[in-house]
Design a protein around this motif. Structure first.
Motif, PDB file in Angstrom:
ATOM      1  N   ARG A  75       0.850  -1.187   0.000  1.00  0.00           N
ATOM      2  CA  ARG A  75       0.000   0.000   0.000  1.00  0.00           C
ATOM      3  C   ARG A  75       0.886   1.236   0.000  1.00  0.00           C
TER       4      ARG A  75
ATOM      5  N   THR B  92      -2.235  -0.842  -4.654  1.00  0.00           N
ATOM      6  CA  THR B  92      -2.043  -2.118  -3.986  1.00  0.00           C
ATOM      7  C   THR B  92      -1.659  -3.192  -4.989  1.00  0.00           C
TER       8      THR B  92
ATOM      9  N   PHE C 133      -3.675  -2.509  -8.397  1.00  0.00           N
ATOM     10  CA  PHE C 133      -4.930  -1.771  -8.305  1.00  0.00           C
ATOM     11  C   PHE C 133      -4.694  -0.362  -7.786  1.00  0.00           C
TER      12      PHE C 133
ATOM     13  N   LYS D  23      -6.900   2.703  -5.947  1.00  0.00           N
ATOM     14  CA  LYS D  23      -8.144   2.829  -5.191  1.00  0.00           C
ATOM     15  C   LYS D  23      -8.391   4.275  -4.809  1.00  0.00           C
TER      16      LYS D  23
ATOM     17  N   GLU E 236     -12.177   0.502  -6.727  1.00  0.00           N
ATOM     18  CA  GLU E 236     -10.892  -0.081  -7.063  1.00  0.00           C
ATOM     19  C   GLU E 236     -10.780  -0.226  -8.582  1.00  0.00           C
TER      20      GLU E 236
END
Length: 266
Positions: free
Chosen positions: A23, A33, A87, A89, A94
């Motif tokens: 993260r 992520t 990903f 977010k 997402e």
């Protein structure tokens, strides 16, 4: 503010459908992520991105159906084959920015180089014979690495407010595809990666200070050009650090438990 000037806080946690999530917190509440693709929906999204990348953009002649590119490796449940997604977010939404499939080769039988690429006549026999003469158990194989096109990905709709309109930086997403690769390298003790890459990506690797050998190259000045490469993963991160890109090297190693091991590995 330049990317390398942004203070990145890297932590790890568990998520509902993923493992060992990297993260990175940066501007405007964005979060990146890396997660294993453990659900059908996430795998389908990855296959659609592969279709956009390899068939629509690069013009590869490979099987596809309903806007998805997939093969028999996607159907195998094997500890030797791992799928990862990168990903972005915002708020609770997402977005898939990129993905990669990594093989931990226990035999040449599961290698795409020694099966699909061989059967398609893409690799000359002397190169295949030289590969087959060596053990593959110190190698990982990178396949179907793809990231959304461009420098930034801005989610639709376009009527986002000012704080949300920053867009995800796809250079970060690309670095994090390699975070997944380095994670597998550390877990398996394999520090070299076999990868067949498009000619344009070969130039990107060169500009990005990757350390690699070209085992075979074909039509590099043409749209359908490609090269079979063997990447030295520890030497690559050392070269990136030596080029002054410390933050980028840290992102690529962000999933590793012992980052210093890559400083001394050959």
């Amino acid at each position: 503010m330049a990317i390398d000037q942004i203070a990145s806080q890297i932590t790890s946690n568990k998520e509902q459908h993923g493992e060992s999530v990297s993260r990175i917190h940066r501007l405007r509440g964005q979060r990146y992520t890396v997660q294993k693709l453990g659900t059908v929906a996430r795998q389908v999204a990855y296959q659609r991105l592969r279709y956009e990348t390899f068939i629509e953009r690069l013009g590869w002649d490979i099987p596809a159906k309903e806007g998805r590119e997939y093969d028999h490796y996607d159907l195998q449940e094997s500890a030797a084959i791992q799928l990862f997604g990168i990903f972005g977010k915002k708020s609770r939404t997402e977005y898939l920015l990129g993905g990669v499939r990594v093989f931990s080769l226990n035999s040449w039988d599961i290698s795409m180089t020694m099966s699909e690429f061989k059967d398609a006549g893409m690799i000359p026999s002397p190169v295949l014979e030289k590969l087959a003469s060596r053990s593959c158990t110190d190698l990982i194989e990178i396949t179907r690495l793809c990231v959304k096109r461009g420098s930034r990905f801005l989610p639709s709709p376009s009527t986002l407010n000012g704080e949300e309109a920053e867009g995800f930086d796809l250079a970060i997403a690309r670095d994090l595809t390699y975070a997944a690769v380095y994670k597998v390298a550390e877990e398996t003790g394999r520090y070299h990666a076999l990868a067949l890459v498009h000619s344009s990506y070969l130039h990107l690797m060169t500009r990005g200070k990757f350390v690699f050998d070209v085992l075979h190259a074909e039509n590099l000045r043409q749209r359908n050009g490609y090269a079979l490469t063997l990447i030295n993963l520890p030497a690559t991160t050392r070269a990136i650090r030596a080029n002054g890109e410390r933050d980028r090297a840290n992102r690529m190693l962000s999933l590793c438990r012992d980052k210093k091991a890559f400083e001394t590995a050959i």
